[in-house]
Every structure is written in C-alpha cells, then in structure tokens.
Design a protein around this motif. Sequence first.
Motif, PDB file in Angstrom:
ATOM      1  N   ARG A  49       1.172  38.114 -25.042  1.00  0.00           N
ATOM      2  CA  ARG A  49      -0.142  38.104 -24.372  1.00  0.00           C
ATOM      3  C   ARG A  49      -0.451  36.716 -23.811  1.00  0.00           C
ATOM      4  NH1 ARG A  49      -1.349  41.707 -28.478  1.00  0.00           N
ATOM      5  NH2 ARG A  49      -2.285  40.143 -29.828  1.00  0.00           N
ATOM      6  N   PHE A  50      -0.138  35.684 -24.600  1.00  0.00           N
ATOM      7  CA  PHE A  50      -0.342  34.322 -24.101  1.00  0.00           C
ATOM      8  C   PHE A  50       0.511  34.081 -22.852  1.00  0.00           C
ATOM      9  CE2 PHE A  50       1.677  30.089 -24.042  1.00  0.00           C
ATOM     10  CZ  PHE A  50       0.617  29.398 -23.476  1.00  0.00           C
ATOM     11  N   ARG A  51       1.791  34.456 -22.932  1.00  0.00           N
ATOM     12  CA  ARG A  51       2.694  34.266 -21.789  1.00  0.00           C
ATOM     13  C   ARG A  51       2.160  34.977 -20.548  1.00  0.00           C
ATOM     14  NH1 ARG A  51       7.880  37.524 -22.114  1.00  0.00           N
ATOM     15  NH2 ARG A  51       6.312  39.081 -21.633  1.00  0.00           N
ATOM     16  N   ASP A  52       1.682  36.196 -20.734  1.00  0.00           N
ATOM     17  CA  ASP A  52       1.158  36.951 -19.598  1.00  0.00           C
ATOM     18  C   ASP A  52      -0.070  36.272 -18.993  1.00  0.00           C
ATOM     19  OD1 ASP A  52       3.219  38.717 -20.050  1.00  0.00           O
ATOM     20  OD2 ASP A  52       1.948  40.264 -20.975  1.00  0.00           O
ATOM     21  N   GLN A  53      -0.922  35.712 -19.846  1.00  0.00           N
ATOM     22  CA  GLN A  53      -2.085  34.972 -19.336  1.00  0.00           C
ATOM     23  C   GLN A  53      -1.638  33.730 -18.569  1.00  0.00           C
ATOM     24  OE1 GLN A  53      -4.930  33.940 -22.337  1.00  0.00           O
ATOM     25  NE2 GLN A  53      -5.565  36.049 -22.691  1.00  0.00           N
ATOM     26  N   LEU A  54      -0.649  33.050 -19.108  1.00  0.00           N
ATOM     27  CA  LEU A  54      -0.132  31.844 -18.459  1.00  0.00           C
ATOM     28  C   LEU A  54       0.452  32.179 -17.087  1.00  0.00           C
ATOM     29  CD1 LEU A  54       0.467  28.793 -18.845  1.00  0.00           C
ATOM     30  CD2 LEU A  54       2.677  29.470 -19.803  1.00  0.00           C
ATOM     31  N   ILE A  55       1.238  33.239 -17.029  1.00  0.00           N
ATOM     32  CA  ILE A  55       1.878  33.635 -15.769  1.00  0.00           C
ATOM     33  C   ILE A  55       0.848  34.078 -14.734  1.00  0.00           C
ATOM     34  CG2 ILE A  55       3.353  35.404 -14.712  1.00  0.00           C
ATOM     35  CD1 ILE A  55       5.075  35.275 -17.263  1.00  0.00           C
ATOM     36  N   SER A  56      -0.172  34.779 -15.178  1.00  0.00           N
ATOM     37  CA  SER A  56      -1.141  35.331 -14.227  1.00  0.00           C
ATOM     38  C   SER A  56      -2.249  34.345 -13.845  1.00  0.00           C
ATOM     39  CB  SER A  56      -1.757  36.618 -14.783  1.00  0.00           C
ATOM     40  OG  SER A  56      -2.553  36.337 -15.917  1.00  0.00           O
ATOM     41  N   ALA A  57      -2.298  33.181 -14.486  1.00  0.00           N
ATOM     42  CA  ALA A  57      -3.351  32.203 -14.188  1.00  0.00           C
ATOM     43  C   ALA A  57      -3.263  31.749 -12.734  1.00  0.00           C
ATOM     44  CB  ALA A  57      -3.249  31.015 -15.133  1.00  0.00           C
ATOM     45  N   ARG A  58      -4.387  31.798 -12.058  1.00  0.00           N
ATOM     46  CA  ARG A  58      -4.440  31.397 -10.649  1.00  0.00           C
ATOM     47  C   ARG A  58      -5.407  30.236 -10.416  1.00  0.00           C
ATOM     48  NH1 ARG A  58      -0.260  33.303 -10.674  1.00  0.00           N
ATOM     49  NH2 ARG A  58       0.344  35.341  -9.938  1.00  0.00           N
ATOM     50  N   SER A  59      -5.956  29.707 -11.494  1.00  0.00           N
ATOM     51  CA  SER A  59      -6.890  28.589 -11.368  1.00  0.00           C
ATOM     52  C   SER A  59      -6.789  27.726 -12.624  1.00  0.00           C
ATOM     53  CB  SER A  59      -8.326  29.106 -11.208  1.00  0.00           C
ATOM     54  OG  SER A  59      -8.753  29.739 -12.399  1.00  0.00           O
ATOM     55  N   THR A  60      -7.350  26.530 -12.543  1.00  0.00           N
ATOM     56  CA  THR A  60      -7.349  25.677 -13.731  1.00  0.00           C
ATOM     57  C   THR A  60      -8.174  26.323 -14.839  1.00  0.00           C
ATOM     58  OG1 THR A  60      -9.181  24.368 -12.848  1.00  0.00           O
ATOM     59  CG2 THR A  60      -6.962  23.529 -12.471  1.00  0.00           C
TER      60      THR A  60
END
Length: 135
Positions: A49-60
């Motif tokens: 879940r963390f990895r998916d959040q990291l990959i999908s992050a589009r802003s700071t």
Amino acid sequence: MLDHDSKDNLETSRELISESAAGLLSATNALIDLLQAHNEQTWADNFTRFRDQLISARSTRELRDALAFLQSFYGGMGSWNDVYLVALGEAEAQRCRLSGAISMNSERLLGLLETLSAQQKKTIWQSLTRWLLNR
C-alpha cells in the motif's frame, strides 16, 4: 519570474527527490518480496500500500502523505519494529538492511521536500519583491 540560479536549484532539488524516491521504491519492492517469501503477508500488504501511494503520488503533498503512512508503521506494540524474520538469520539481516535503506531514503526524501518547499517560497518572494521594486 524565477532567476537562472533559482531555476537550477529547483531543478536540482527535483532530481534529488526523484533519485531518493527511486531508492525508496527499490528497497520497498525488495522488502515486499522478502516478506512474501517468509509468509509475512500483513506486512507485505502494508508495504505494498505504501509503494502504491509512492508510485501514484503526483504532488509534494501526496509524497508527504505516502511518507506519513510509512511512518505510521513504526512505534507501539505490533509495529514494524517488532517484526523478526526467523530464517537462519540471513532473512532478518536482509530485512534490517532493507528497513535501513527505506528509513534513510524516506528521511532524505522528506528533507528534500521541505527544502523544495522553502526554495519555492523564497523564489516566489524574490519574484514579488523584484516586481514591487520595478513598479
């Protein structure tokens, strides 16, 4: 408008953020594989879940949210700090190395995000000041 040095500093910060995020992603993927190999599915799911959040992050902001989610794994009973992989010691040593890499890269990434935010505020203020002085 940003001056040349400010643009270079922002670009350098963005490159460092990208490198840190890549290192964090690499260590996280390796840790997920290790956890799955040792039937630690709950923690594998958490790091996924963390990895998916990291990959999908589009802003700071989204990157900070992902890092906050990662930080929630630590502390308290039953936290990531309490996990121990029993497999002749090698798996635990690998878990410790990967955890260290994740911790180091996440702290570095958070620091870079704070620096980027400060640089952006500074350059906006500099631009506004120049504009006011040139009126």
